[in-house]
Write a protein that holds these residues in place. Sequence first.
Motif, mmCIF file in Angstrom:
data_model
loop_
_atom_site.group_PDB
_atom_site.id
_atom_site.type_symbol
_atom_site.label_atom_id
_atom_site.label_comp_id
_atom_site.label_asym_id
_atom_site.label_seq_id
_atom_site.Cartn_x
_atom_site.Cartn_y
_atom_site.Cartn_z
ATOM 1 N N ARG A 1 0.810 -1.129 -0.079
ATOM 2 C CA ARG A 1 0.055 -0.281 0.284
ATOM 3 C C ARG A 1 1.254 1.685 0.091
ATOM 4 N NH1 ARG A 1 -4.641 -0.786 4.807
ATOM 5 N NH2 ARG A 1 -4.886 1.429 4.709
ATOM 6 N N LYS B 1 -9.824 6.774 1.620
ATOM 7 C CA LYS B 1 -8.303 7.581 1.884
ATOM 8 C C LYS B 1 -8.621 7.538 3.479
ATOM 9 C CE LYS B 1 -5.532 6.427 -2.008
ATOM 10 N NZ LYS B 1 -5.997 5.717 -2.985
ATOM 11 N N LEU C 1 -1.323 -5.710 4.144
ATOM 12 C CA LEU C 1 -2.927 -5.510 3.516
ATOM 13 C C LEU C 1 -3.878 -5.813 3.784
ATOM 14 C CD1 LEU C 1 -1.130 -7.122 0.301
ATOM 15 C CD2 LEU C 1 -1.023 -4.665 0.421
#
Length: 122
Positions: A56, A109, A71
């Motif tokens: 990531r 995000k 992850l």
Amino acid sequence: MKNTRQKEIILDAVNHLDNHPTADEIYLFLKKDHPRLSLATVYRNLNQFALEGKIRKVSVPGDSDRFDAVLDVHEHFYCEKCGLIHDVSIPGLEAQLLNHPTMKITDYKLMLFGECESCRAH
Ligand SMILES: [Zn+2]
Ligand SMILES: [Zn+2]
């Protein structure tokens, strides 16, 4: 150095430096044993791995991108004092966002800001 070998050692370094290293930190870590490796190569491979979903990429406003080998679903907390990124898990958050009653949220995000536990203790 062969390309595949290069990729391997860069990916290994992300796993080894487990606290969200920057490309610079990964490069400095690898440079000792692989003096011919360039920062540009490290950066290019990291971004490629992120696109492929192998790691990531964690963008920090006003600071360098970090790379994360973990992850599993988790969020990030950025300490404004020491600049370290900490993993935070917020149970149920992903399910809530992705099942939003009116909007179709496909991705998110989240970056939390503040002062980490060890900075608060000082
Ligand atoms: Zn801190
Ligand atoms: Zn993380």
